[in-house]
Design an enzyme around this catalytic site. Structure first.
Site, PDB file in Angstrom:
ATOM      1  N   HIS A   1       1.141  -1.217  -0.322  1.00 44.72           N
ATOM      2  CA  HIS A   1      -0.629   0.770   0.192  1.00 44.72           C
ATOM      3  C   HIS A   1       0.923   1.103   0.280  1.00 44.72           C
ATOM      4  CE1 HIS A   1       0.834   0.691   4.354  1.00 44.72           C
ATOM      5  NE2 HIS A   1       1.126  -0.036   4.088  1.00 44.72           N
ATOM      6  N   ASP A   2       0.119   2.699  -0.170  1.00 45.72           N
ATOM      7  CA  ASP A   2       0.852   2.960  -0.183  1.00 45.72           C
ATOM      8  C   ASP A   2       0.824   4.115   0.229  1.00 45.72           C
ATOM      9  OD1 ASP A   2      -1.794   4.370  -0.526  1.00 45.72           O
ATOM     10  OD2 ASP A   2      -1.557   5.535  -2.898  1.00 45.72           O
TER      11      ASP A   2
END
Length: 122
Positions: free
Chosen positions: A45-46
């Site tokens: 995920h970012d």
């Protein structure tokens, strides 16, 4: 009381072994800097910023599903802040098995997909 957004990110990739962990009700999150050998069993995920420490009673959102956090291991916050790494065990337990674990309600997990948002509020 107003809920505080403690952490948020969008799923960018799903490792090939993630399904095996999900079948055991375990979600392994890692930030984009995860080494390849760890990325194989992680949901990447970012998310980059832990705005406030996770605590018992917070709510984890995976897409449109929500889960109450029941326990937070002693190194879980440091792992999330430094690596975007979190091990969530949807086991209904009030004590983490490992120092990096977060325990959440034992409810069915949604189908994990790229683009889905993960958020933690407290």
């Amino acid at each position: 009381m107003i809920d505080v957004n403690k952490y948020e990110g969008q799923i960018t990739a799903i490792g090939p072994y993630v399904v095996e962990f999900l079948e055991a009700n375990i979600l392994v999150l890692f930030g984009l800097s995860a080494p390849e050998e760890l990325a194989e069993f992680a949901v990447l995920h970012d998310g980059t910023t832990l705005h406030a420490p996770l605590a018992t009673g917070d709510t984890l959102y995976v897409g449109s599903s929500s889960f109450q956090i029941l326990a937070v291991g002693e190194v879980a916050n440091a792992n999330l802040a430094n690596l975007g790494h979190l091990v969530v065990k949807f086991n209904g337990e009030n004590e983490p098995e490992q120092p990096g674990d977060v325990c959440a309600e034992a409810l069915p997990l949604p189908e994990i997909a790229v683009g889905m948002r993960i958020r933690i509020e407290g």
